[in-house]
Write a protein that holds these residues in place. Structure first.
Motif, short mmCIF file in Angstrom:
data_model
loop_
_atom_site.label_atom_id
_atom_site.label_comp_id
_atom_site.label_asym_id
_atom_site.label_seq_id
_atom_site.Cartn_x
_atom_site.Cartn_y
_atom_site.Cartn_z
N THR A 34 14.76 7.41 3.85
CA THR A 34 14.10 7.40 5.15
C THR A 34 13.44 6.04 5.37
O THR A 34 13.16 5.31 4.44
N ALA A 35 13.23 5.71 6.62
CA ALA A 35 12.59 4.45 6.97
C ALA A 35 11.69 4.67 8.18
O ALA A 35 11.86 5.62 8.94
N ARG A 36 10.71 3.77 8.35
CA ARG A 36 9.74 3.85 9.44
C ARG A 36 9.95 2.66 10.36
O ARG A 36 10.09 1.52 9.90
N ILE A 37 9.94 2.91 11.66
CA ILE A 37 10.15 1.83 12.64
C ILE A 37 9.02 0.81 12.56
O ILE A 37 7.85 1.16 12.55
N ILE A 38 9.41 -0.45 12.47
CA ILE A 38 8.45 -1.55 12.58
C ILE A 38 8.49 -2.09 14.00
O ILE A 38 7.47 -2.28 14.63
N GLU A 39 9.71 -2.29 14.47
CA GLU A 39 9.87 -2.88 15.80
C GLU A 39 11.22 -2.45 16.38
O GLU A 39 12.21 -2.34 15.66
N VAL A 117 -5.23 8.44 11.44
CA VAL A 117 -5.51 7.21 12.16
C VAL A 117 -4.29 6.30 12.05
O VAL A 117 -3.86 5.97 10.94
N ALA A 118 -3.74 5.93 13.19
CA ALA A 118 -2.57 5.04 13.21
C ALA A 118 -2.93 3.68 12.63
O ALA A 118 -4.10 3.25 12.68
N GLU A 119 -1.95 3.00 12.11
CA GLU A 119 -2.14 1.69 11.49
C GLU A 119 -2.88 0.72 12.41
O GLU A 119 -3.78 0.01 11.98
N ALA A 120 -2.53 0.73 13.68
CA ALA A 120 -3.16 -0.20 14.64
C ALA A 120 -4.64 0.09 14.86
O ALA A 120 -5.38 -0.77 15.30
N ASP A 121 -5.08 1.33 14.55
CA ASP A 121 -6.47 1.72 14.79
C ASP A 121 -7.30 1.83 13.52
O ASP A 121 -8.45 2.27 13.57
N LYS A 122 -6.78 1.42 12.38
CA LYS A 122 -7.46 1.58 11.10
C LYS A 122 -8.86 0.95 11.08
O LYS A 122 -9.75 1.46 10.43
N ASN A 123 -9.07 -0.16 11.79
CA ASN A 123 -10.36 -0.86 11.76
C ASN A 123 -11.26 -0.53 12.95
O ASN A 123 -12.28 -1.17 13.13
N ASN A 124 -10.87 0.46 13.75
CA ASN A 124 -11.65 0.83 14.93
C ASN A 124 -12.79 1.76 14.50
O ASN A 124 -12.56 2.91 14.14
N PRO A 125 -14.04 1.30 14.56
CA PRO A 125 -15.17 2.12 14.10
C PRO A 125 -15.50 3.27 15.06
O PRO A 125 -16.25 4.17 14.71
N GLU A 126 -14.94 3.27 16.28
CA GLU A 126 -15.24 4.31 17.26
C GLU A 126 -14.45 5.60 17.01
O GLU A 126 -14.77 6.62 17.61
#
Length: 176
Positions: A34-39, A117-126
């Protein structure tokens, strides 16, 4: 890779969840082929933009990037491939609603104490990461929940049930 499954430069076959048929993607290899979409590198000609806000995050609705007609063809192909060349079984074309949304009268929702938490939101403290959540499991994460307020493919009565349950905010029984 091209489509929901394809081969890489070395000839290894990969299954890429969430990739539409005819889509060319760059993907990160995982386990068991299996693979995960990067782009997404190239979209198919008949690509449809999903209306769901959590498409690609929750574990369902892998085919929303395709028209309802293309979804039915793909599901038919999966069915015919899975039964093989059995001579006593006939596969018929899929029938259903003309609408690609608001048709499903059954969903499998779960409660959980931790949100995905999605990768893009990992650092979102909210983002509230712990509590009581009702929703879907993201692909491959049974210990996390993608919270849902409304499911685009569910009927109105199912979405009303989701709303009532969310108002009560019950805790998962194993975490009390």
């Amino acid at each position: 890779l091209k489509g929901s499954s394809g081969t890489d430069a070395s000839g290894k076959r990969w299954t890429v969840r969430g990739a539409a048929v005819g889509e060319t993607v760059s993907a990160w290899p995982g386990r068991k082929g299996t693979a995960r979409i990067i782009e997404t590198l190239q979209h198919p000609v008949e690509r449809v933009e999903p209306v769901c806000a959590i498409f690609g995050v929750c574990g369902g609705c892998q085919l929303q990037r395709m028209s309802i007609q293309q979804q039915r063809l793909e599901k038919y192909d999966v069915g015919t491939r899975s039964i093989g060349e059995t001579t006593h079984v006939t596969c018929h074309a899929m029938a259903g609603t003309s609408n690609a949304y608001q048709y499903r009268n059954k969903l499998e929702l779960s409660f959980g104490p931790r949100v995905y938490v999605a990768e893009a939101d990992k650092n979102n403290p909210e983002i509230v990461r712990e509590g009581s959540f009702l929703g879907f499991h993201p692909r491959g994460w049974y210990s996390r929940i993608v919270p849902v307020q409304n499911c685009q493919i569910a009927t109105d009565p199912i979405n009303r049930v989701i709303d009532v349950i969310n108002q009560f905010a019950p805790s998962p029984p194993w975490d009390n």
